[in-house]
Scaffold this motif. Structure first.
Motif, PDB file in Angstrom:
ATOM      1  N   TYR A 130       0.847  -1.194   0.000  1.00 53.29           N
ATOM      2  CA  TYR A 130       0.000   0.000   0.000  1.00 53.29           C
ATOM      3  C   TYR A 130       0.883   1.245   0.000  1.00 53.29           C
ATOM      4  O   TYR A 130       1.926   1.290   0.659  1.00 53.29           O
ATOM      5  N   PHE A 131       0.426   2.287  -0.728  1.00 51.72           N
ATOM      6  CA  PHE A 131       1.212   3.507  -0.872  1.00 51.72           C
ATOM      7  C   PHE A 131       0.299   4.720  -0.806  1.00 51.72           C
ATOM      8  O   PHE A 131      -0.901   4.640  -1.139  1.00 51.72           O
ATOM      9  N   ALA A 132       0.919   5.844  -0.394  1.00 48.32           N
ATOM     10  CA  ALA A 132       0.259   7.154  -0.438  1.00 48.32           C
ATOM     11  C   ALA A 132       1.104   8.055  -1.327  1.00 48.32           C
ATOM     12  O   ALA A 132       2.303   8.235  -1.082  1.00 48.32           O
ATOM     13  N   GLN A 133       0.507   8.595  -2.375  1.00 44.77           N
ATOM     14  CA  GLN A 133       1.237   9.417  -3.348  1.00 44.77           C
ATOM     15  C   GLN A 133       1.050  10.884  -3.031  1.00 44.77           C
ATOM     16  O   GLN A 133      -0.065  11.391  -2.965  1.00 44.77           O
ATOM     17  N   GLY A 134       2.185  11.590  -2.808  1.00 47.47           N
ATOM     18  CA  GLY A 134       2.145  13.016  -2.539  1.00 47.47           C
ATOM     19  C   GLY A 134       2.650  13.809  -3.721  1.00 47.47           C
ATOM     20  O   GLY A 134       2.935  13.273  -4.794  1.00 47.47           O
ATOM     21  N   TYR A 135       2.789  15.119  -3.525  1.00 48.16           N
ATOM     22  CA  TYR A 135       3.265  15.979  -4.607  1.00 48.16           C
ATOM     23  C   TYR A 135       4.751  15.759  -4.884  1.00 48.16           C
ATOM     24  O   TYR A 135       5.197  15.911  -6.024  1.00 48.16           O
ATOM     25  N   THR A 143       4.998   7.399  -0.381  1.00 53.29           N
ATOM     26  CA  THR A 143       5.340   6.728   0.865  1.00 53.29           C
ATOM     27  C   THR A 143       4.603   5.409   0.965  1.00 53.29           C
ATOM     28  O   THR A 143       3.395   5.340   0.741  1.00 53.29           O
ATOM     29  N   GLU A 144       5.347   4.339   1.312  1.00 54.22           N
ATOM     30  CA  GLU A 144       4.712   3.039   1.538  1.00 54.22           C
ATOM     31  C   GLU A 144       4.067   3.029   2.916  1.00 54.22           C
ATOM     32  O   GLU A 144       4.614   3.569   3.883  1.00 54.22           O
ATOM     33  N   GLN A 145       2.893   2.381   3.003  1.00 52.70           N
ATOM     34  CA  GLN A 145       2.147   2.310   4.254  1.00 52.70           C
ATOM     35  C   GLN A 145       1.936   0.864   4.662  1.00 52.70           C
ATOM     36  O   GLN A 145       2.020  -0.057   3.844  1.00 52.70           O
ATOM     37  N   LYS A 146       1.635   0.679   5.959  1.00 54.31           N
ATOM     38  CA  LYS A 146       1.402  -0.666   6.470  1.00 54.31           C
ATOM     39  C   LYS A 146       0.120  -1.241   5.893  1.00 54.31           C
ATOM     40  O   LYS A 146       0.017  -2.442   5.610  1.00 54.31           O
ATOM     41  N   SER A 147      -0.898  -0.391   5.710  1.00 55.48           N
ATOM     42  CA  SER A 147      -2.180  -0.835   5.154  1.00 55.48           C
ATOM     43  C   SER A 147      -2.790   0.302   4.366  1.00 55.48           C
ATOM     44  O   SER A 147      -2.271   1.426   4.349  1.00 55.48           O
ATOM     45  N   GLY A 148      -3.903   0.024   3.680  1.00 59.54           N
ATOM     46  CA  GLY A 148      -4.575   1.058   2.936  1.00 59.54           C
ATOM     47  C   GLY A 148      -5.237   2.069   3.850  1.00 59.54           C
ATOM     48  O   GLY A 148      -5.458   1.823   5.043  1.00 59.54           O
ATOM     49  N   ASN A 149      -5.537   3.223   3.292  1.00 61.01           N
ATOM     50  CA  ASN A 149      -6.164   4.275   4.085  1.00 61.01           C
ATOM     51  C   ASN A 149      -7.662   4.017   4.176  1.00 61.01           C
ATOM     52  O   ASN A 149      -8.451   4.487   3.351  1.00 61.01           O
ATOM     53  N   GLY A 150      -8.049   3.228   5.166  1.00 57.36           N
ATOM     54  CA  GLY A 150      -9.460   2.919   5.345  1.00 57.36           C
ATOM     55  C   GLY A 150      -9.933   1.733   4.531  1.00 57.36           C
ATOM     56  O   GLY A 150     -11.124   1.476   4.463  1.00 57.36           O
ATOM     57  N   GLU A 160      16.485  -3.542   7.375  1.00 52.61           N
ATOM     58  CA  GLU A 160      16.213  -2.109   7.335  1.00 52.61           C
ATOM     59  C   GLU A 160      14.857  -1.910   6.680  1.00 52.61           C
ATOM     60  O   GLU A 160      14.580  -2.508   5.636  1.00 52.61           O
ATOM     61  N   SER A 161      14.033  -1.066   7.306  1.00 53.87           N
ATOM     62  CA  SER A 161      12.637  -0.984   6.870  1.00 53.87           C
ATOM     63  C   SER A 161      12.102   0.427   7.028  1.00 53.87           C
ATOM     64  O   SER A 161      12.480   1.146   7.962  1.00 53.87           O
ATOM     65  N   VAL A 162      11.234   0.795   6.089  1.00 52.54           N
ATOM     66  CA  VAL A 162      10.501   2.062   6.219  1.00 52.54           C
ATOM     67  C   VAL A 162       9.189   1.849   6.958  1.00 52.54           C
ATOM     68  O   VAL A 162       8.552   2.809   7.379  1.00 52.54           O
ATOM     69  N   ILE A 163       8.757   0.595   7.081  1.00 51.40           N
ATOM     70  CA  ILE A 163       7.559   0.243   7.855  1.00 51.40           C
ATOM     71  C   ILE A 163       7.980  -0.812   8.879  1.00 51.40           C
ATOM     72  O   ILE A 163       7.822  -2.013   8.668  1.00 51.40           O
ATOM     73  N   PRO A 164       8.563  -0.417  10.009  1.00 50.49           N
ATOM     74  CA  PRO A 164       9.131  -1.391  10.936  1.00 50.49           C
ATOM     75  C   PRO A 164       8.099  -2.346  11.525  1.00 50.49           C
ATOM     76  O   PRO A 164       8.410  -3.505  11.783  1.00 50.49           O
ATOM     77  N   GLU A 165       6.877  -1.883  11.744  1.00 49.42           N
ATOM     78  CA  GLU A 165       5.864  -2.777  12.316  1.00 49.42           C
ATOM     79  C   GLU A 165       5.589  -3.952  11.386  1.00 49.42           C
ATOM     80  O   GLU A 165       5.421  -5.099  11.830  1.00 49.42           O
ATOM     81  N   LYS A 166       5.537  -3.686  10.094  1.00 51.50           N
ATOM     82  CA  LYS A 166       5.281  -4.738   9.113  1.00 51.50           C
ATOM     83  C   LYS A 166       6.427  -5.743   9.068  1.00 51.50           C
ATOM     84  O   LYS A 166       6.203  -6.965   9.044  1.00 51.50           O
ATOM     85  N   ASP A 167       7.663  -5.261   9.079  1.00 43.52           N
ATOM     86  CA  ASP A 167       8.796  -6.164   8.949  1.00 43.52           C
ATOM     87  C   ASP A 167       9.135  -6.863  10.256  1.00 43.52           C
ATOM     88  O   ASP A 167       9.775  -7.918  10.248  1.00 43.52           O
ATOM     89  N   ILE A 168       8.742  -6.306  11.410  1.00 45.59           N
ATOM     90  CA  ILE A 168       8.868  -7.052  12.670  1.00 45.59           C
ATOM     91  C   ILE A 168       7.972  -8.274  12.619  1.00 45.59           C
ATOM     92  O   ILE A 168       8.345  -9.367  13.073  1.00 45.59           O
ATOM     93  N   LEU A 169       6.758  -8.108  12.075  1.00 44.38           N
ATOM     94  CA  LEU A 169       5.850  -9.245  11.905  1.00 44.38           C
ATOM     95  C   LEU A 169       6.485 -10.303  11.005  1.00 44.38           C
ATOM     96  O   LEU A 169       6.385 -11.505  11.269  1.00 44.38           O
ATOM     97  N   PHE A 170       7.154  -9.860   9.932  1.00 40.44           N
ATOM     98  CA  PHE A 170       7.828 -10.810   9.056  1.00 40.44           C
ATOM     99  C   PHE A 170       8.925 -11.567   9.796  1.00 40.44           C
ATOM    100  O   PHE A 170       9.043 -12.791   9.679  1.00 40.44           O
ATOM    101  N   MET A 171       9.746 -10.866  10.579  1.00 40.62           N
ATOM    102  CA  MET A 171      10.867 -11.508  11.257  1.00 40.62           C
ATOM    103  C   MET A 171      10.392 -12.485  12.323  1.00 40.62           C
ATOM    104  O   MET A 171      10.981 -13.558  12.507  1.00 40.62           O
TER     105      MET A 171
END
Length: 800
Positions: A115-120, A124-131, A243-254
């Motif tokens: 999941y990603f959020a696109q800015g100007y 940015t990659e996100q742990k889940s979708g926005n809603g 190394e992770s930009v979404i540490p919560e997601k990759d802690i789950l993986f580890m």
């Protein structure tokens, strides 16, 4: 008057690099340096602002495969290979990062969708979708939008629309349609559900999107990101890090990965014992049928012949002992056949050593243990996908050699078994013959009982071995133990804001400084006195300032200018030059290394300066290849030097008196086909002799000495050669060439005139230069026309 030739006093000294000079040049570019410094600093600030923070996740676990484990059962001490591996640490790490473990970990997690959020500015990659959450039910084929950006745009509390980038086919399938949240859909080979909706879903359009990842690329990505290493080299404690930009997601993986490693390790550890149990079960099934058959035979005989007795107990006791020995030999033969079949069929399951079922065959037991270890090494190398590595071929040859040795050992053991079995049979037949007086039914009964007991003993032996293997399997524990659960610090490892800003600021200063230093240091042109001294052994006779007027006869037209004063200083220095007769030099050849260095300009104004001092002066235009002297002199002669030397004109026709007192001119004339030959002829020698008798000073403007040989032909007629070097124009290489001629003695005496000097020219500066009447700072303090011109052009002027 007698002159002093300072030509003999010119000695070139090797000078060290003047870094202060280059520093001053660099500091003159301070506006650009400040601008570049501001630019790089701004880049550093923007990078720190918009770079995604990267966190380091770390954990630790210990592997017990490197401690010597022993079976809890005395009979299974040789099975420690299956219970505790003898691998080295470096062999274990590639196995821990094998594709099967990473793939199993990802199968337990819903990581097929990112999941990603696109800015100007950044995405940015996100742990889940926005809603919302994408749940993929099945991927049934290849018609799946792998890697495409699929935007989820909320239209109402219950409905949304897709926007697909990068693929028209999938855009036609998904765009322009309303989809319901929490409703399964099948599009192509993709069956999915978008869970969520309601008030939690964002209404921003084309901002939030998801990407479906291929399993192969996802496995490769996580395999590369996961780092496993020793805590210390050779220790059993292993570090795992990501190394992770979404540490919560990759802690789950580890965490999931460690569970997979623990489970698969225990499963692999028990697989060998399971193979042993399966073998025993197969043998027990066959023996069980034989026991039932012999029991039925005994019961039938006893039922039909109740009067039968056991006969001689001694004979039967010996027969029983022989039967026991025969059972052990048959057990060995079964194992030997099993081992041969295993190797011939190249099975992938693990083989077990003969000691596991109690067989006493030390040599064969050692060979089988070596074979088991070799297959484990082969598995390690092939797991690293090094099929073409020579080491793999070497391990294959070792394994094949072990197989050959095992076959030879099996043949030897089987031959011994056959001999042993033959001896047992002969002994049994002998004992059976000794009781031939017994009735046939008695012998048949005893035979049935012996066979029954033989199979029963063998069955009991298998039960004992199966029980031992089952206990070992039940008591087995994992070879891995988690020491430190995966966690991360709230401080990201990247970007390091302070370090990045310092680097940006340092680059903003160092890069332009280095650029300008290299640019100045490697400049191929003569820029200042230091460059002149380094590239020339010739003495410096005078400096000519840069002219700001359009006129080329500046001594005549602006006698109060700084340039005119420079020529007057040059005239003063020329008084000390000696001629061939040890008197004051009167014949001067003005030349240059290449065209464009101002030799004609210097010749013309030097002639005006000498004439103004009262000396009878003549200026000769000897550059017959590119004659331009006549463009600047007061009188234009009809004929010139080329016509005179060719015999088409007399001396009086080519020598012209101008408006200036004491000054005469000789133009170059028409361009001849052979200027060098004309200058080397007797006519030129005769001409110069007459002029030396008539004039006090003779100035000869010649072709560049670095380009053509014309000037070399005039050397016998001159007292001194003046080489014009122009700041910012003359090339160091060309000056070195002329300097070589000077050092070889081909052009002597010779002096340098440094022309067109600008004290602050494009940030260079004339280091060590001094122009008479102007001082080191480049100011005339109001004495010269240039000072008044600067005042008129100045933006601000002090009133006084």
């Amino acid at each position: 008057m007698d002159g002093f030739d300072f030509q003999d006093e010119a000695v070139k000294e090797d000078k060290p690099i003047d870094f202060l000079k280059y520093l001053l040049k660099i500091l003159r570019r301070w506006p650009f340096i400040i601008l570049f410094f501001a630019f790089t600093t701004t880049l550093g600030i923007l990078y720190n602002r918009y770079a995604n923070p990267v966190y380091s996740i770390k954990g630790q676990f210990i592997t017990k495969k490197f401690t010597e484990n022993k079976s809890i059962l005395p009979g299974l001490e040789d099975a420690k290979y299956y219970l505790g591996s003898s691998q080295e640490v470096y062999e274990e790490i590639p196995l821990l990062k094998s594709n099967d473990k990473i793939e199993e970990t990802l199968n337990r997690l819903n990581f097929r969708v990112s999941y990603f959020a696109q800015g100007y500015i950044k995405t940015t990659e996100q742990k889940s979708g926005n809603g919302y959450q994408v749940v993929i039910d099945t991927l049934m084929g290849n018609n799946v939008p792998y890697g495409l950006k699929i935007f989820v745009n909320k239209k109402s509390e219950n409905q949304f629309q897709f926007n697909v980038e990068g693929n028209q086919d999938w855009a036609s399938k998904l765009e322009g349609k309303n989809f319901n949240y929490n409703t399964p859909y099948l599009v192509g080979d993709l069956k999915f559900v978008i869970e969520g909706g309601g008030s939690s879903a964002s209404t921003d359009q084309d901002k939030y999107f998801f990407v479906i990842n291929k399993k192969e690329s996802l496995v490769s990505q996580y395999k590369n990101r996961l780092k496993i290493s020793w805590q210390q080299q050779g220790s059993a404690i292993l570090n795992m890090a990501m190394e992770s930009v979404i540490p919560e997601k990759d802690i789950l993986f580890m965490n999931t990965y460690y569970q997979v490693v623990e489970e698969l390790g225990l499963k692999e550890k028990n697989q060998n014992l399971e193979n042993t149990i399966n073998f025993i079960d197969e043998q027990m099934a066959m023996i069980s049928d034989s026991i039932v058959q012999f029991q039925e035979t005994i019961d039938q005989l006893q039922l039909e012949n109740r009067e039968l007795t056991l006969g001689s107990q001694t004979i039967f006791s010996k027969l029983n002992q022989l039967d026991q020995q025969k059972a052990e030999v048959l057990l060995q033969e079964r194992y030997y056949n099993y081992l041969k079949s295993y190797i011939q069929q190249n099975r992938t399951s693990e083989v077990f050593a003969p000691s596991l079922i109690g067989l006493d065959a030390p040599m064969l037991n050692d060979l089988v243990n070596q074979y088991i270890q070799q297959k484990q090494k082969d598995k390690i190398f092939r797991n690293q996908e090094n099929y073409k590595n020579p080491l793999v071929n070497r391990e294959d040859s070792i394994r094949k050699r072990l197989e050959k040795n095992i076959f030879e050992a099996l043949n030897s053991y089987q031959k011994i078994n056959r001999d042993t079995l033959s001896a047992i049979n002969r002994r049994s037949n002998f004992l059976m013959g000794s009781i031939s007086e017994l009735q046939g039914d008695m012998r048949e009964l005893n035979r049935a009982k012996r066979l029954f007991e033989l199979n029963q003993n063998l069955f009991d032996l298998f039960i004992e071995r199966k029980t031992e293997a089952a206990i070992s399997k039940a008591s087995a524990t994992s070879d891995y133990q988690l020491i430190e659960e995966p966690s991360y610090s709230n401080n990201p490892v990247r970007p390091n804001s302070e370090r990045n800003l310092l680097i940006a600021m340092a680059m903003g200063l160092l890069l332009p400084v280095a650029f300008f230093f290299i640019k100045d240091f490697t400049n191929p042109r003569i820029m200042d006195r230091d460059d002149l001294d380094r590239n020339s052994d010739m003495p410096l006779l005078g400096n000519i300032a840069h002219k700001i007027d359009e006129t080329n006869t500046i001594v005549k037209d602006r006698p109060k200018s700084l340039v005119a004063e420079s020529f007057r200083a040059l005239r003063a220095n020329m008084k000390y030059l000696q001629g061939r007769d040890k008197k004051q030099a009167k014949t001067f050849m003005v030349t240059s290394s290449v065209s464009g260095e101002g030799k004609t300009f210097c010749s013309l104004n030097l002639a005006y300066t000498l004439a103004a001092s009262g000396r009878k002066t003549i200026l000769i235009g000897a550059d017959m290849r590119k004659p331009n002297l006549t463009d600047f002199i007061e009188a234009y002669p009809d004929r010139g030097l080329s016509e005179y030397l060719a015999g088409y004109a007399e001396k009086d026709e080519v020598v012209i008196n101008g408006e200036t007192k004491n000054l005469w001119f000789v133009g170059a004339g028409a361009v001849p086909p052979n200027p060098s030959e004309l200058l080397a002829g007797d006519k030129m020698n005769e001409f110069m002799v007459k002029l030396r008798e008539e004039f006090d000073a003779i100035i000869i403007d010649t072709s560049p000495i670095g380009l053509v040989a014309d000037a070399m032909e005039l050397l016998p007629h001159v007292d001194h050669t003046l080489l014009i070097v122009r700041q910012g124009v003359s090339m160091k290489q060309a000056l070195n060439m002329v300097n070589g001629l000077y050092n070889e003695g081909k052009i002597k005496p010779m002096s340098v005139i440094f022309n067109d000097i600008q004290l602050r020219r494009r940030g260079y500066g004339y280091y060590g230069g001094y122009i008479y009447g102007m001082g080191y700072g480049g100011y005339g303090y109001g004495y010269y026309d240039e000072d008044r011109l600067k005042k008129r052009k100045g933006l601000f002027r002090r009133k006084g």
